[in-house]
Scaffold this motif. Structure first.
Motif, PDB file in Angstrom:
ATOM      1  N   ALA A  91      68.242 -13.170  15.394  1.00 47.83           N
ATOM      2  CA  ALA A  91      68.192 -13.831  14.098  1.00 47.83           C
ATOM      3  C   ALA A  91      67.532 -12.965  13.024  1.00 47.83           C
ATOM      4  O   ALA A  91      67.842 -13.093  11.833  1.00 47.83           O
ATOM      5  CB  ALA A  91      67.445 -15.159  14.219  1.00 47.83           C
ATOM      6  N   ALA A  92      66.626 -12.066  13.410  1.00 44.34           N
ATOM      7  CA  ALA A  92      65.917 -11.220  12.443  1.00 44.34           C
ATOM      8  C   ALA A  92      66.753  -9.996  12.075  1.00 44.34           C
ATOM      9  O   ALA A  92      67.845  -9.784  12.615  1.00 44.34           O
ATOM     10  CB  ALA A  92      64.566 -10.804  13.015  1.00 44.34           C
ATOM     11  N   ASP A  93      66.218  -9.196  11.162  1.00 45.49           N
ATOM     12  CA  ASP A  93      66.949  -8.018  10.700  1.00 45.49           C
ATOM     13  C   ASP A  93      66.627  -6.767  11.497  1.00 45.49           C
ATOM     14  O   ASP A  93      67.090  -5.676  11.166  1.00 45.49           O
ATOM     15  CB  ASP A  93      66.676  -7.767   9.217  1.00 45.49           C
ATOM     16  CG  ASP A  93      65.193  -7.548   8.941  1.00 45.49           C
ATOM     17  OD1 ASP A  93      64.390  -7.622   9.889  1.00 45.49           O
ATOM     18  OD2 ASP A  93      64.844  -7.322   7.763  1.00 45.49           O
ATOM     19  N   ARG A  94      65.811  -6.888  12.548  1.00 49.51           N
ATOM     20  CA  ARG A  94      65.500  -5.750  13.413  1.00 49.51           C
ATOM     21  C   ARG A  94      65.158  -6.248  14.806  1.00 49.51           C
ATOM     22  O   ARG A  94      64.831  -7.415  15.013  1.00 49.51           O
ATOM     23  CB  ARG A  94      64.331  -4.932  12.838  1.00 49.51           C
ATOM     24  CG  ARG A  94      63.043  -5.726  12.727  1.00 49.51           C
ATOM     25  CD  ARG A  94      61.923  -4.928  12.068  1.00 49.51           C
ATOM     26  NE  ARG A  94      61.544  -3.764  12.833  1.00 49.51           N
ATOM     27  CZ  ARG A  94      60.399  -3.111  12.670  1.00 49.51           C
ATOM     28  NH1 ARG A  94      59.521  -3.509  11.740  1.00 49.51           N
ATOM     29  NH2 ARG A  94      60.110  -2.070  13.399  1.00 49.51           N
ATOM     30  N   LEU A  95      65.265  -5.352  15.764  1.00 45.97           N
ATOM     31  CA  LEU A  95      64.935  -5.674  17.145  1.00 45.97           C
ATOM     32  C   LEU A  95      63.428  -5.513  17.375  1.00 45.97           C
ATOM     33  O   LEU A  95      62.769  -4.729  16.703  1.00 45.97           O
ATOM     34  CB  LEU A  95      65.700  -4.749  18.098  1.00 45.97           C
ATOM     35  CG  LEU A  95      67.229  -4.843  18.070  1.00 45.97           C
ATOM     36  CD1 LEU A  95      67.849  -3.723  18.902  1.00 45.97           C
ATOM     37  CD2 LEU A  95      67.694  -6.200  18.595  1.00 45.97           C
ATOM     38  N   GLY A  96      62.898  -6.249  18.327  1.00 43.22           N
ATOM     39  CA  GLY A  96      61.490  -6.078  18.670  1.00 43.22           C
ATOM     40  C   GLY A  96      60.728  -7.365  18.869  1.00 43.22           C
ATOM     41  O   GLY A  96      59.799  -7.427  19.666  1.00 43.22           O
ATOM     42  N   GLY A  97      61.056  -8.421  18.111  1.00 41.83           N
ATOM     43  CA  GLY A  97      60.388  -9.705  18.280  1.00 41.83           C
ATOM     44  C   GLY A  97      58.889  -9.633  18.056  1.00 41.83           C
ATOM     45  O   GLY A  97      58.389  -8.875  17.216  1.00 41.83           O
ATOM     46  N   GLN A  98      58.129 -10.393  18.827  1.00 38.74           N
ATOM     47  CA  GLN A  98      56.677 -10.455  18.665  1.00 38.74           C
ATOM     48  C   GLN A  98      55.988  -9.145  19.024  1.00 38.74           C
ATOM     49  O   GLN A  98      54.855  -8.902  18.587  1.00 38.74           O
ATOM     50  CB  GLN A  98      56.110 -11.594  19.521  1.00 38.74           C
ATOM     51  CG  GLN A  98      56.424 -12.987  19.008  1.00 38.74           C
ATOM     52  CD  GLN A  98      55.869 -13.218  17.611  1.00 38.74           C
ATOM     53  OE1 GLN A  98      54.703 -12.975  17.338  1.00 38.74           O
ATOM     54  NE2 GLN A  98      56.725 -13.673  16.711  1.00 38.74           N
ATOM     55  N   ALA A  99      56.640  -8.295  19.796  1.00 35.46           N
ATOM     56  CA  ALA A  99      56.037  -7.010  20.160  1.00 35.46           C
ATOM     57  C   ALA A  99      55.829  -6.111  18.949  1.00 35.46           C
ATOM     58  O   ALA A  99      55.026  -5.172  18.996  1.00 35.46           O
ATOM     59  CB  ALA A  99      56.897  -6.294  21.196  1.00 35.46           C
ATOM     60  N   LEU A 100      56.526  -6.391  17.851  1.00 34.64           N
ATOM     61  CA  LEU A 100      56.339  -5.598  16.625  1.00 34.64           C
ATOM     62  C   LEU A 100      54.939  -5.778  16.057  1.00 34.64           C
ATOM     63  O   LEU A 100      54.492  -4.970  15.238  1.00 34.64           O
ATOM     64  CB  LEU A 100      57.387  -5.998  15.578  1.00 34.64           C
ATOM     65  CG  LEU A 100      58.849  -5.699  15.943  1.00 34.64           C
ATOM     66  CD1 LEU A 100      59.785  -6.327  14.923  1.00 34.64           C
ATOM     67  CD2 LEU A 100      59.079  -4.195  16.041  1.00 34.64           C
ATOM     68  N   HIS A 101      54.238  -6.837  16.454  1.00 34.17           N
ATOM     69  CA  HIS A 101      52.890  -7.096  15.946  1.00 34.17           C
ATOM     70  C   HIS A 101      51.803  -6.528  16.857  1.00 34.17           C
ATOM     71  O   HIS A 101      50.615  -6.678  16.549  1.00 34.17           O
ATOM     72  CB  HIS A 101      52.668  -8.605  15.791  1.00 34.17           C
ATOM     73  CG  HIS A 101      53.634  -9.268  14.866  1.00 34.17           C
ATOM     74  ND1 HIS A 101      53.688  -9.006  13.525  1.00 34.17           N
ATOM     75  CD2 HIS A 101      54.608 -10.184  15.108  1.00 34.17           C
ATOM     76  CE1 HIS A 101      54.633  -9.733  12.964  1.00 34.17           C
ATOM     77  NE2 HIS A 101      55.214 -10.455  13.907  1.00 34.17           N
ATOM     78  N   LEU A 102      52.201  -5.925  17.981  1.00 35.12           N
ATOM     79  CA  LEU A 102      51.215  -5.433  18.948  1.00 35.12           C
ATOM     80  C   LEU A 102      51.037  -3.927  18.823  1.00 35.12           C
ATOM     81  O   LEU A 102      51.971  -3.202  18.495  1.00 35.12           O
ATOM     82  CB  LEU A 102      51.647  -5.788  20.372  1.00 35.12           C
ATOM     83  CG  LEU A 102      51.841  -7.279  20.685  1.00 35.12           C
ATOM     84  CD1 LEU A 102      52.330  -7.452  22.123  1.00 35.12           C
ATOM     85  CD2 LEU A 102      50.544  -8.045  20.471  1.00 35.12           C
ATOM     86  N   LYS A 103      49.829  -3.475  19.134  1.00 31.59           N
ATOM     87  CA  LYS A 103      49.535  -2.041  19.118  1.00 31.59           C
ATOM     88  C   LYS A 103      49.380  -1.475  20.526  1.00 31.59           C
ATOM     89  O   LYS A 103      49.859  -0.395  20.819  1.00 31.59           O
ATOM     90  CB  LYS A 103      48.252  -1.784  18.322  1.00 31.59           C
ATOM     91  CG  LYS A 103      48.351  -2.170  16.860  1.00 31.59           C
ATOM     92  CD  LYS A 103      49.330  -1.288  16.095  1.00 31.59           C
ATOM     93  CE  LYS A 103      49.271  -1.548  14.597  1.00 31.59           C
ATOM     94  NZ  LYS A 103      49.760  -2.885  14.223  1.00 31.59           N
ATOM     95  N   LYS A 104      48.690  -2.195  21.387  1.00 31.91           N
ATOM     96  CA  LYS A 104      48.431  -1.705  22.733  1.00 31.91           C
ATOM     97  C   LYS A 104      48.592  -2.830  23.749  1.00 31.91           C
ATOM     98  O   LYS A 104      48.366  -3.988  23.443  1.00 31.91           O
ATOM     99  CB  LYS A 104      47.006  -1.136  22.850  1.00 31.91           C
ATOM    100  CG  LYS A 104      46.750   0.116  22.035  1.00 31.91           C
ATOM    101  CD  LYS A 104      45.316   0.598  22.244  1.00 31.91           C
ATOM    102  CE  LYS A 104      45.026   1.851  21.438  1.00 31.91           C
ATOM    103  NZ  LYS A 104      43.627   2.314  21.635  1.00 31.91           N
TER     104      LYS A 104
END
Length: 859
Positions: free
Chosen positions: A473-486
């Motif tokens: 549904a979003a404009d890029r792949l990654g989901g909630q992992a886009l908010h994580l660093k480590k």
């Protein structure tokens, strides 16, 4: 634990083979060496349990009434030493008070036990306490002594709450010693939450022993050249959680780390998926197709019905008087053979069933046991192994519908079980052999959701040679992992996500739809059609399997000044603010746990929050050891090897303050614009005030839009709005609707490594469908008489498989339509229908041909 014969001590009597209830002992068996040529190796040897005899503080080695949790399982087991009756070893009397002591062999660094949390002990102690109370005749005082109650799994928190409602006592205290007193009883001294020393006498003490990697596993890893970590578990990476340090060798289960049965079963499928990806070129080169004997023609035979009544261990036999039910079954018309089984679903019982069918010339089989939802396919396959048509089987559910719901009424439950068996036998007299039509399979998958779980599942399938379409549904792949660093092990998440997305987009077998939504879906296992809307255009995708990986999101809280003060963050927002002056220059920081979780309206534990907060607290202390860091919590749930983070946080001086849900922290602004947190210290019993420079809220995780998708794909949700698997232990990534699977946060909150494992598992399960050239569909289905149907939708609500749906026959007139390939012929719709429009029938040859032609046209 496995037993073997010591030939040096054996006298050759052979009694061990005769005494073994499971038939596992073969006296004549001898050691032998075999050589196998394989393309990959999966290590699933498991672990041992901690031996509490290593120290004497609990008097385990000397007192018969101090037993381990594993030994208590045998006490309760129908095949155990007391045949399932609750007794204590000292005098075979039923105990009135039992204490469970948690963390025996776990979460301890000062003695000879292990520093990690074993992950499973809290739940099995709660389960044992609940079951023990059900077994007790005159009531049982069950008390669990614990430090943190780690019921972090799916629906575990609800089970914990139900245990409290049923009278199980939970005492927050770690017991130091157990002292024997007269009459075989035991004295426990402990300090309660208010710091008061107390003593209680118990009749039996159960030590909740943790998992312990044994010497044999360590030696095996050494022979195989596989790395182990500091806790002696197999070393794996967060991003390749079932791959070992040696290429071609994979691991699953507790040897990889502490975990429960659902996680172990899921991980086993994940290992299979990883293996299949590497061995895709060899698929079908060494396959031996399962064949069944020629089906027996029973049309001219007189009815000969066999009834098999199951004790289900103690699940049924502890309530229902199984011998009475079996005796009653012998009096029913056309019943020529009746047998009681301890476990009807066990392999030896299945083999015996085939033998009995042949010896007794049975042509109808009734099994009175557990749910046909989980076990009917197993028994139907056994019938096929005996040469009978699988539809000559009927199952009476005397567990779910009888012993489980009438546990306190054994006489009435027994009468009801007899009724259920009588009805099953009556129906067995009427059932007939049915055809087993098969249709071709579309070898492609639809993956709904483009987060880490969705991408991994699609890539796993593509590496096995199947096409996969990702709808995001979003404009890029990654989901909630886009908010994580480590990750919790310190691995770089943005780098992994970018690399994964690149692999997905470059793989020719994966097609990605961004800014896209599902509009409609239809079909059945092996042959689905789904309409996708993308940038104003609609496309139809043909696929044989569906994986729902739609993810979940943190809630937006309305407490603790969130949204009103710019220095109050949600957990993922702290990552974005990590390098800002507010965080970098902070002299004090506070984390508040369980914000929106584990409370009325959202009772589930969000699982990842404790680990995240403890990890960030350690990072703050690493950046500036002088920073005051506070974590306000209800239970610290750094399960498994994540306990190392908790230990490190305490070593670095992070201050942990526990609160309860009735007395939450209060956050206010000071006159100067600063933040102030008022909380009651659980040790001092007095309110204290903190003045942090910023606050991080560990907000609950919940799904968004899952209800709409659930209706569209005809799959269920649990009470917390997460996708509901058909069985958490037997099929942890499958929906009841065949051909549809789940993974990631949409199933339940979990860290990135577990999401990856589950994605590989979902892909492996989907591949079992896509790898077939054709697939059998049910021969018995429901049908709807449109002249009687008034479009009320009762059949849609009642069907567990999503077969009925409402369609518009003419303007404003709705009628029910059955998707035959989804229908299992259970009759739920006909029972629910108020007008009698729905009924059961079976396919004819014309309809089977039409299904095949339709499937071919979709491809």
């Amino acid at each position: 634990m496995v037993f073997s014969i010591d030939r040096d001590l054996c006298v050759g009597c052979g009694l061990c083979e005769k005494a073994c209830l499971a038939g596992a002992v073969l006296y004549s068996d001898t050691p032998r060496i075999s050589e196998l040529e394989v393309g990959a190796v999966v290590i699933a040897t498991g672990t041992d349990v901690f031996d509490p005899a290593r120290f004497d503080s609990y008097d385990y080695s000397n007192h018969p009434n101090v037993i381990s949790s594993l030994e208590f399982e045998r006490v309760l087991a129908a095949s155990g030493p007391y045949r399932g009756h609750l007794m204590r070893p000292y005098d075979m009397e039923e105990p009135k008070k039992i204490a469970w002591l948690q963390c025996v062999g776990s979460r301890e660094q000062n003695r000879c036990d292990n520093a990690y949390c074993s992950g499973v002990c809290c739940m099995y102690a709660v389960k044992e306490a609940v079951i023990a109370r059900e077994h007790a005749h005159d009531g049982l005082d069950a008390a669990i002594f614990f430090m943190d109650m780690r019921t972090y799994g799916k629906d575990f928190e609800k089970y914990y709450l139900r245990a409290q409602d049923k009278g199980v006592r939970f005492i927050r205290s770690r017991v130091h010693t157990v002292e024997p007193v007269e009459n075989g009883d035991l004295r426990i001294s402990y300090v309660d939450e208010k710091g008061v020393m107390k003593q209680e006498i118990f009749n039996l003490v159960v030590l909740s022993v943790g998992l312990d990697v044994g010497r044999q596993s360590v030696e095996l890893a050494g022979r195989l050249g596989i790395d182990l970590n500091r806790n002696r578990f197999v070393e794996t990476d967060c991003f390749t959680p079932v791959s070992t340090s040696r290429p071609g060798f994979y691991v699953c289960g507790t040897l990889q780390g502490p975990k429960d049965i659902p996680q172990s079963v899921m991980e086993a499928s994940a290992a299979a998926g990883a293996v299949a990806s590497n061995l895709a070129d060899a698929r079908n080169t060494m396959v031996r197709e399962k064949t069944f004997p020629q089906e027996r023609d029973t049309s001219s035979e007189p009815l000969r019905i066999g009834v098999f009544v199951c004790n289900c261990g103690i699940n049924i036999g502890s309530v229902v008087k199984v011998p009475e039910v079996a005796a009653y079954a012998k009096t029913l018309p056309n019943v020529v053979y009746v047998q009681e089984n301890l476990f009807s679903c066990s392999q030896d019982a299945q083999d015996r069933l085939v033998q009995v069918i042949e010896e007794q010339n049975l042509n109808r089989v009734v099994v009175a046991s557990c749910s046909p939802r989980t076990h009917e396919p197993l028994f139907q396959e056994t019938l096929r192994n005996s040469g009978l048509n699988k539809y000559l089987f009927e199952q009476a559910n005397i567990r779910d519908q009888c012993s489980w719901v009438h546990a306190g009424e054994p006489d009435e439950a027994t009468l009801k079980a007899k009724d259920l068996v009588r009805m099953a036998v009556s129906r067995a007299q009427l059932i007939e052999p049915l055809p087993m039509p098969s249709v071709p399979v579309t070898p492609a998958a639809l993956v709904v959701g483009g987060g880490v779980a969705g991408m991994v599942s699609a890539l796993t399938l593509a590496e096995q040679g199947f096409e996969a379409c990702i709808v995001e549904a979003a404009d890029r792949l990654g989901g909630q992992a886009l908010h994580l660093k480590k990750t919790w092990k310190g691995k770089d998440v943005p780098e992994f996500v970018a690399d994964l997305a690149s692999k997905v987009q470059e793989n020719p077998k994966v097609k990605v739809f961004l800014n896209s939504t599902i509009q409609a879906t239809a079909g059945y296992i092996g042959n689905f059609r789904t309409t996708v809307a993308s940038n104003g255009r609609e496309s139809e995708i043909a696929h044989g399997a569906t994986i729902l990986a739609t993810g979940a999101k943190p809630i937006v809280p309305d407490e603790y000044l969130y949204g009103k003060n710019g220095r109050v963050f949600r957990w993922h927002e702290l990552e974005d603010a990590w390098d800002t002056d507010t965080v970098k220059n902070a002299q004090s920081a506070a984390f508040i746990q369980c914000v929106g979780s584990r409370e009325e309206g959202r009772p589930h534990c969000s699982r990842i929050c404790c680990t995240f907060s403890v990890q960030k607290a350690v990072e703050l202390k690493t950046r500036n050891p002088e920073t005051d860091v506070y974590i306000l919590y209800r239970d610290i749930r750094t399960y498994g090897e994540r306990e190392d983070l908790y230990s490190e946080a305490r070593r670095r001086g992070v201050i942990f303050i526990r609160y309860n849900v009735e007395n939450k922290p209060v956050v206010t602004e000071t006159p100067e614009g600063g933040l102030q947190v008022r909380v009651t210290d659980h040790v001092l019993g007095r309110p204290i005030v903190l003045r942090p420079d910023f606050i991080t809220l560990a907000t609950a995780i919940q799904t968004e839009g899952a209800g709409e998708l659930a209706q569209m794909f005809k799959v269920p949700l649990n009470q917390d709005n997460f996708f509901l698997e058909v069985h958490m232990k037997l099929r942890p990534v499958d929906f009841a609707a065949d051909g549809t699977f789940m993974c990631g946060l949409a199933h339940y909150p979990k860290p990135i490594d577990e999401s990856i494992s589950q994605a590989q598992a979902a892909a492996a399960r989907a591949a079992t469908v896509l790898a077939r050239k054709s697939i059998e569909v049910e021969g018995v289905v429901s049908s709807v008489d449109e002249t009687l149907c008034r479009g009320c939708g009762k059949c849609v609500e009642a069907c567990p498989y999503g077969a009925p749906h409402l369609v518009e026959k003419q303007a404003g007139v709705m009628v029910s339509n059955i998707q035959e390939a989804l229908c299992k012929g259970c009759g739920a719709c006909s029972v629910a229908c108020p007008t009698g429009a729905a009924s059961i029938r079976h396919f004819n040859d014309r309809e089977v041909l039409a299904m095949v032609e339709a499937a071919l046209s979709w491809q």
